[in-house]
Write an enzyme that holds these catalytic residues in place. Structure first.
Site, PDB file in Angstrom:
ATOM      1  N   CYS A 100       0.853  -1.192   0.000  1.00  0.00           N
ATOM      2  CA  CYS A 100       0.000   0.000   0.000  1.00  0.00           C
ATOM      3  C   CYS A 100       0.883   1.235   0.000  1.00  0.00           C
ATOM      4  O   CYS A 100       1.720   1.404   0.883  1.00  0.00           O
ATOM      5  CB  CYS A 100      -0.915  -0.006   1.224  1.00  0.00           C
ATOM      6  SG  CYS A 100      -1.947   1.467   1.351  1.00  0.00           S
ATOM      7  N   CYS A 104      -3.643   7.325  -1.647  1.00  0.00           N
ATOM      8  CA  CYS A 104      -4.937   7.298  -2.335  1.00  0.00           C
ATOM      9  C   CYS A 104      -6.042   7.900  -1.476  1.00  0.00           C
ATOM     10  O   CYS A 104      -6.943   8.574  -1.978  1.00  0.00           O
ATOM     11  CB  CYS A 104      -5.299   5.867  -2.717  1.00  0.00           C
ATOM     12  SG  CYS A 104      -4.035   5.017  -3.660  1.00  0.00           S
ATOM     13  N   THR A 191      -4.618   4.198   7.429  1.00  0.00           N
ATOM     14  CA  THR A 191      -3.520   3.793   6.551  1.00  0.00           C
ATOM     15  C   THR A 191      -2.680   4.997   6.160  1.00  0.00           C
ATOM     16  O   THR A 191      -3.196   5.969   5.625  1.00  0.00           O
ATOM     17  CB  THR A 191      -4.078   3.122   5.289  1.00  0.00           C
ATOM     18  OG1 THR A 191      -4.877   2.008   5.669  1.00  0.00           O
ATOM     19  CG2 THR A 191      -2.958   2.646   4.387  1.00  0.00           C
ATOM     20  N   GLU A 257      -0.804   1.021   9.542  1.00  0.00           N
ATOM     21  CA  GLU A 257      -2.091   1.557   9.990  1.00  0.00           C
ATOM     22  C   GLU A 257      -1.946   2.009  11.443  1.00  0.00           C
ATOM     23  O   GLU A 257      -1.072   1.540  12.162  1.00  0.00           O
ATOM     24  CB  GLU A 257      -3.206   0.498   9.901  1.00  0.00           C
ATOM     25  CG  GLU A 257      -3.556   0.089   8.481  1.00  0.00           C
ATOM     26  CD  GLU A 257      -2.538  -0.836   7.857  1.00  0.00           C
ATOM     27  OE1 GLU A 257      -1.916  -1.635   8.600  1.00  0.00           O
ATOM     28  OE2 GLU A 257      -2.339  -0.763   6.631  1.00  0.00           O
ATOM     29  N   HIS A 292     -12.881   6.091  -3.456  1.00  0.00           N
ATOM     30  CA  HIS A 292     -11.925   5.143  -2.870  1.00  0.00           C
ATOM     31  C   HIS A 292     -12.190   3.719  -3.358  1.00  0.00           C
ATOM     32  O   HIS A 292     -11.260   2.923  -3.468  1.00  0.00           O
ATOM     33  CB  HIS A 292     -11.984   5.212  -1.345  1.00  0.00           C
ATOM     34  CG  HIS A 292     -10.715   4.781  -0.695  1.00  0.00           C
ATOM     35  ND1 HIS A 292      -9.474   5.167  -1.156  1.00  0.00           N
ATOM     36  CD2 HIS A 292     -10.473   3.978   0.375  1.00  0.00           C
ATOM     37  CE1 HIS A 292      -8.535   4.640  -0.400  1.00  0.00           C
ATOM     38  NE2 HIS A 292      -9.108   3.903   0.528  1.00  0.00           N
ATOM     39  N   TYR A 296      -9.435   0.895  -5.708  1.00  0.00           N
ATOM     40  CA  TYR A 296      -9.075  -0.514  -5.529  1.00  0.00           C
ATOM     41  C   TYR A 296      -8.996  -1.266  -6.859  1.00  0.00           C
ATOM     42  O   TYR A 296      -8.402  -2.333  -6.931  1.00  0.00           O
ATOM     43  CB  TYR A 296     -10.074  -1.183  -4.584  1.00  0.00           C
ATOM     44  CG  TYR A 296      -9.797  -0.878  -3.135  1.00  0.00           C
ATOM     45  CD1 TYR A 296      -9.473  -1.886  -2.245  1.00  0.00           C
ATOM     46  CD2 TYR A 296      -9.844   0.423  -2.655  1.00  0.00           C
ATOM     47  CE1 TYR A 296      -9.209  -1.608  -0.910  1.00  0.00           C
ATOM     48  CE2 TYR A 296      -9.572   0.725  -1.336  1.00  0.00           C
ATOM     49  CZ  TYR A 296      -9.263  -0.299  -0.469  1.00  0.00           C
ATOM     50  OH  TYR A 296      -8.980  -0.009   0.848  1.00  0.00           O
ATOM     51  N   CYS A 299      -4.851  -0.112  -7.430  1.00  0.00           N
ATOM     52  CA  CYS A 299      -3.774  -0.507  -6.516  1.00  0.00           C
ATOM     53  C   CYS A 299      -3.742  -2.010  -6.273  1.00  0.00           C
ATOM     54  O   CYS A 299      -2.671  -2.639  -6.307  1.00  0.00           O
ATOM     55  CB  CYS A 299      -3.893   0.247  -5.205  1.00  0.00           C
ATOM     56  SG  CYS A 299      -5.382  -0.084  -4.228  1.00  0.00           S
ATOM     57  N   GLU A 447      -7.260  -5.878   3.453  1.00  0.00           N
ATOM     58  CA  GLU A 447      -7.760  -4.570   3.061  1.00  0.00           C
ATOM     59  C   GLU A 447      -8.715  -4.666   1.879  1.00  0.00           C
ATOM     60  O   GLU A 447      -9.616  -3.847   1.728  1.00  0.00           O
ATOM     61  CB  GLU A 447      -6.597  -3.640   2.727  1.00  0.00           C
ATOM     62  CG  GLU A 447      -7.035  -2.190   2.597  1.00  0.00           C
ATOM     63  CD  GLU A 447      -5.917  -1.279   2.139  1.00  0.00           C
ATOM     64  OE1 GLU A 447      -5.988  -0.089   2.453  1.00  0.00           O
ATOM     65  OE2 GLU A 447      -4.996  -1.746   1.449  1.00  0.00           O
TER      66      GLU A 447
END
Length: 483
Positions: A100, A104, A191, A257, A292, A296, A299, A447
């Site tokens: 990650c 984002c 995150t 996180e 968001h 996904y 990423c 995630e």
């Protein structure tokens, strides 16, 4: 100010005096902590790639507000082309880090707050939109990393924020002053917050009039007095303390996180973007979640590319690459991964302008994208583990492999095909372990399920956006049914 280099980014975070705790102790220098540093390296990649001419088109954009070239992570989407480039950029970074890269959330918060403040101002005559644009230009001109904080602890899920037994279980305003507000509460699963210069805080659910104190959105620097971060645990995280690169799997990059606590934090008026206008809390949540969930489709696909490549290498090293069932599993992994990417591109291509002028994705397709992400990576991981074999989780440690007495024994008995060293075979198996079960699994497998909302959250939005009445009318027309 020109785009920041990766090294300059590292030094800028080093200079910040953040309040960070891990394993019961305050972390004196998070930048140099061996557990935390890989996550910082992941963010650094967003700066390093932006410096390279071959990636300029994906990693940067010309800001219509400053007239200068800015990192795309600070950009306000101006077209469907921008939305598509966002997804392609995220896939690239997933491929480069297999982790990650954390920016984002801030990018998605930027675009959600931009349009929501415009519509809030139009109804209430507030000045949130201009305040946000000033903040946005400040971030763009200084090339800052901004985190987005939405998820509250929530306490008893059956109760609204104001009805909780502990009022701090949703972040709230505890004092309103002439020059700003004081807030108290916490945000969970944050995150990349540790590696950010600033954080944008947003409400986490739609709210009613009784929740006025909880309908708050603002931005503050991460070293603001009253902010404390408690780092979350990850599987295999302490392997990074053993100085054994091979056992970590992905020694250079990772994610992080934190439970982020706001204890009576002061927010000045020029950093407030929503303050009690409860009817716009739901709009902000819905738009941020849509952006968001689009993310996904980029990423997670990039990380999936690395996992598919690692599984294919494991098959080569095991001497199983020619087996038909191995070929079929790699095809299935690729099919699932590209389906996720197709959803990310589709919701971007079908985007449209908001009333503020920035572009938003097709919300239905974005939620379909994320719904698939809650399922497909789990199957991709299962197939990767199947191809890799049990040695992925039973191999001896690197310390044993380097031992003068044990090393030759391990080298002899854990050899795969003759042309590949035992060390390389173990390295690729550890990378698969890292992506499937270890620290990177937090940013890929788990995630994929809970990031940007749980599976049920997407199903609620799919039901809302699915337009069943229109579909009924289509069926009635073809069946010649008249009401």
């Amino acid at each position: 100010m020109p785009l920041m280099t990766g090294e300059a980014y590292i030094e800028s975070i080093r200079r910040m005096k953040m309040n960070v705790y891990m394993f019961g102790k305050k972390v004196a220098c998070p930048v140099e902590d061996p557990i935390l540093r890989p996550s910082l390296n992941s963010v650094r990649m967003t700066y390093d790639l932006a410096q390279l001419p071959e990636y300029q088109d994906l990693m940067t954009a010309i800001s219509p507000y400053t007239g200068k070239r800015v990192n795309r992570f600070t950009h306000i989407h101006q077209s469907t082309e921008d939305l598509v480039k966002k997804v392609k950029m995220q896939r690239l970074l997933g491929q480069k880090t297999a982790a990650c890269f954390q920016r984002c959330v801030g990018m998605d918060a930027f675009n959600a707050v931009f349009s929501t403040t415009f519509e809030t101002d139009r109804k209430h005559g507030t000045g949130y939109h201009e305040a946000f644009k000033r903040f946005m230009c400040y971030v763009q001109e200084n090339d800052l990393t901004v985190d987005g904080a939405m998820t509250d602890p929530k306490g008893d899920r059956s109760k609204a924020p104001h009805a909780q037994s502990d009022p701090d279980l949703f972040l709230r305003v505890v004092e309103r002053r002439a020059d700003g507000v004081v807030v108290r509460g916490a945000k969970v699963h944050q995150t990349g917050v540790l590696n950010s210069h600033e954080v944008i805080v947003m409400p986490t659910i739609a709210m009613g009039p009784e929740d006025k104190d909880y309908a708050i959105s603002f931005a503050v620097p991460m070293d603001t007095p009253g902010i404390t971060m408690i780092i979350g645990r990850q599987s295999c995280d302490t392997r990074k303390l053993e100085h054994t690169e091979m056992d970590v799997g992905n020694a250079e990059f990772g994610g992080v996180e934190a439970l982020t606590v706001f204890h009576d934090v002061f927010v000045p008026n020029d950093r407030i973007f929503l303050n009690g206008e409860t009817e716009f809390a739901g709009m902000l949540v819905e738009r941020f979640a849509g952006y968001h969930r689009q993310s996904y489709g980029g990423c997670k696909v990039g990380v999936g590319d690395v996992l598919i490549g690692a599984a294919a290498l494991a098959a080569d090293y095991n001497g199983a690459a020619k087996a038909s069932h191995i070929k079929d599993k790699l095809i299935e992994m690729t099919h699932l991964n590209e389906t996720l990417y197709a959803c990310g591109i589709a919701c971007s291509a079908e985007g449209h302008p908001t009333e503020s002028g920035n572009y938003i994705i097709d919300l239905l397709l974005a939620n379909v994208c994320k719904q698939n992400v809650t399922r497909f990576p789990y199957e991709i991981v299962r197939l990767a583990e199947d191809i890799a074999g049990g040695l992925m989780v039973t191999a001896p440690s690197e310390a044993d492999f380097r031992d003068e007495t044990l090393g030759p024994i391990i080298d002899k008995y854990l050899k795969g095909v003759a042309a590949v060293s035992t060390e390389n075979r173990l390295r690729i198996l550890r990378l698969i372990e890292n992506l499937a079960l270890g620290t990177a699994a937090v940013g890929y497998r788990t995630e994929s399920l809970h990031g940007a909302g749980s599976p049920q959250a997407q199903r609620v939005m799919i039901a809302r956006q699915g337009n069943l009445e229109h579909k009924k009318s289509l069926a009635k027309a073809l069946a010649h049914i008249k009401d």
